[in-house]
Write an enzyme that holds these catalytic residues in place. Structure first.
Site, PDB file in Angstrom:
ATOM      1  N   ASN A 197      14.702   9.518  -4.611  1.00 51.79           N
ATOM      2  CA  ASN A 197      13.523  10.168  -4.055  1.00 51.79           C
ATOM      3  C   ASN A 197      12.279   9.706  -4.793  1.00 51.79           C
ATOM      4  O   ASN A 197      12.253   9.630  -6.010  1.00 51.79           O
ATOM      5  CB  ASN A 197      13.652  11.696  -4.144  1.00 51.79           C
ATOM      6  CG  ASN A 197      14.704  12.228  -3.211  1.00 51.79           C
ATOM      7  OD1 ASN A 197      14.932  11.673  -2.148  1.00 51.79           O
ATOM      8  ND2 ASN A 197      15.354  13.296  -3.587  1.00 51.79           N
ATOM      9  N   VAL A 198      11.243   9.398  -4.039  1.00 54.84           N
ATOM     10  CA  VAL A 198      10.006   8.852  -4.604  1.00 54.84           C
ATOM     11  C   VAL A 198       8.861   9.794  -4.263  1.00 54.84           C
ATOM     12  O   VAL A 198       8.706  10.197  -3.120  1.00 54.84           O
ATOM     13  CB  VAL A 198       9.718   7.442  -4.026  1.00 54.84           C
ATOM     14  CG1 VAL A 198       8.411   6.897  -4.562  1.00 54.84           C
ATOM     15  CG2 VAL A 198      10.866   6.501  -4.355  1.00 54.84           C
ATOM     16  N   SER A 229       1.950  -7.530   9.675  1.00 53.71           N
ATOM     17  CA  SER A 229       3.229  -6.828   9.819  1.00 53.71           C
ATOM     18  C   SER A 229       4.406  -7.708   9.412  1.00 53.71           C
ATOM     19  O   SER A 229       4.416  -8.913   9.700  1.00 53.71           O
ATOM     20  CB  SER A 229       3.419  -6.402  11.278  1.00 53.71           C
ATOM     21  OG  SER A 229       4.714  -5.893  11.483  1.00 53.71           O
ATOM     22  N   ILE A 240       5.994   3.059  -3.131  1.00 58.22           N
ATOM     23  CA  ILE A 240       6.818   2.160  -3.945  1.00 58.22           C
ATOM     24  C   ILE A 240       6.094   0.827  -4.146  1.00 58.22           C
ATOM     25  O   ILE A 240       6.052   0.294  -5.253  1.00 58.22           O
ATOM     26  CB  ILE A 240       8.199   1.949  -3.293  1.00 58.22           C
ATOM     27  CG1 ILE A 240       8.973   3.272  -3.295  1.00 58.22           C
ATOM     28  CG2 ILE A 240       8.983   0.858  -4.014  1.00 58.22           C
ATOM     29  CD1 ILE A 240      10.235   3.251  -2.464  1.00 58.22           C
ATOM     30  N   LYS A 285       9.514   5.257   5.557  1.00 60.70           N
ATOM     31  CA  LYS A 285      10.406   5.990   4.665  1.00 60.70           C
ATOM     32  C   LYS A 285      10.430   7.496   4.889  1.00 60.70           C
ATOM     33  O   LYS A 285      11.258   8.183   4.320  1.00 60.70           O
ATOM     34  CB  LYS A 285      10.012   5.720   3.204  1.00 60.70           C
ATOM     35  CG  LYS A 285      10.066   4.261   2.811  1.00 60.70           C
ATOM     36  CD  LYS A 285       9.576   4.068   1.389  1.00 60.70           C
ATOM     37  CE  LYS A 285       9.557   2.631   0.986  1.00 60.70           C
ATOM     38  NZ  LYS A 285       8.400   1.896   1.492  1.00 60.70           N
ATOM     39  N   SER A 312       6.615   9.736  -0.932  1.00 58.83           N
ATOM     40  CA  SER A 312       7.341   8.954   0.060  1.00 58.83           C
ATOM     41  C   SER A 312       8.062   9.875   1.026  1.00 58.83           C
ATOM     42  O   SER A 312       8.286  11.023   0.748  1.00 58.83           O
ATOM     43  CB  SER A 312       8.348   8.043  -0.656  1.00 58.83           C
ATOM     44  OG  SER A 312       9.013   7.248   0.279  1.00 58.83           O
ATOM     45  N   SER A 360      15.561  -0.802  -1.218  1.00 59.89           N
ATOM     46  CA  SER A 360      16.234   0.099  -0.299  1.00 59.89           C
ATOM     47  C   SER A 360      16.148   1.530  -0.823  1.00 59.89           C
ATOM     48  O   SER A 360      15.270   1.852  -1.627  1.00 59.89           O
ATOM     49  CB  SER A 360      17.684  -0.349  -0.099  1.00 59.89           C
ATOM     50  OG  SER A 360      18.271   0.367   0.987  1.00 59.89           O
ATOM     51  N   GLY A 374       0.787  -1.225   0.000  1.00 61.21           N
ATOM     52  CA  GLY A 374       0.000   0.000   0.000  1.00 61.21           C
ATOM     53  C   GLY A 374       0.815   1.269   0.000  1.00 61.21           C
ATOM     54  O   GLY A 374       0.269   2.367  -0.128  1.00 61.21           O
ATOM     55  N   LYS A 396      19.236   6.915   0.433  1.00 54.80           N
ATOM     56  CA  LYS A 396      19.607   7.480   1.744  1.00 54.80           C
ATOM     57  C   LYS A 396      20.434   6.494   2.575  1.00 54.80           C
ATOM     58  O   LYS A 396      20.937   6.845   3.639  1.00 54.80           O
ATOM     59  CB  LYS A 396      18.354   7.927   2.489  1.00 54.80           C
ATOM     60  CG  LYS A 396      17.706   9.128   1.824  1.00 54.80           C
ATOM     61  CD  LYS A 396      16.350   9.441   2.412  1.00 54.80           C
ATOM     62  CE  LYS A 396      15.691  10.593   1.691  1.00 54.80           C
ATOM     63  NZ  LYS A 396      15.431  10.332   0.275  1.00 54.80           N
TER      64      LYS A 396
END
Length: 193
Positions: free
Chosen positions: A189-190, A81, A27, A107, A193, A146, A24, A149
């Site tokens: 960068n997304v 989870s 990404i 994130k 996010s 990943s 959800g 960052k």
């Protein structure tokens, strides 16, 4: 939107069972949509947010309805989870994914700075748990999503993802008899996010 390299992905997705953790998230949603285009036999959407899982499940079902062979693709939403070992073991045992795209992570840099214990639990220990469950269930491919960052990290989020990368490499190297191939992909960068 980035088009996937079909030759690289086809053998791991077409007519196979694929699990996307963090389905959800920004990404995870994009990964789900691109995996769906390659027509897996089963797409497992895993998220710990009921609303996020409901949203991506609804969207994926709507996209799938436009496919000619849409009845052949099983979409399964899994609410849980990545930190829950028993839940993950059962999910993988029951649904037998061939590939796991592990996108589940906290994130948002400022939120993880304020909630660093939860960030480390989710980003580091959630990754370790998911990878160990994949290995135990003989999943063919595990892909850790990943972040850029993680390169010389200057914040908790980046450090937690770098630790997740290092632990994934160590687990993979120490499990040489394992059938699970582990890969790590860093995104920049997304949006969202």
């Amino acid at each position: 939107q980035v088009e996937p390299d079909r030759n690289l992905l086809e053998k791991n997705i077409i007519n196979r069972s694929v699990l996307v953790t963090g389905a959800g998230g920004s990404i995870g949603q994009e990964i789900c949509k691109q995996v769906l285009q390659l027509e897996p036999s089963k797409l497992l959407l895993l998220d710990n947010s009921e609303f996020a899982l409901y949203s991506i499940h609804s969207e994926i079902e709507k996209i799938k309805s436009n496919f000619r062979n849409n009845h052949k693709i099983e979409i399964i939403p899994l609410l849980g989870s990545v930190q829950d070992n028993k839940f993950l073991l059962n999910a993988m045992k029951n649904h037998k994914p061939d590939t796991v795209y592990h996108a589940a992570a906290f994130k948002h840099v400022p939120l993880v700075e304020f909630n660093f214990i939860e960030g480390i639990k989710n980003n580091l220990f959630g990754t370790i748990t998911t990878l160990n469950c994949a290995i135990e269930n003989n999943v063919s491919n595990f892909v850790l999503i990943s972040t850029d960052k993680a390169v010389r990290p200057t914040n908790i989020m980046g450090a937690s993802k770098r630790l997740a990368e290092l632990c994934s490499q160590a687990i993979s190297e120490s499990s040489q008899n394992s059938k699970t191939k582990t890969s790590i992909v860093r995104f920049g960068n997304v949006i969202g996010s």
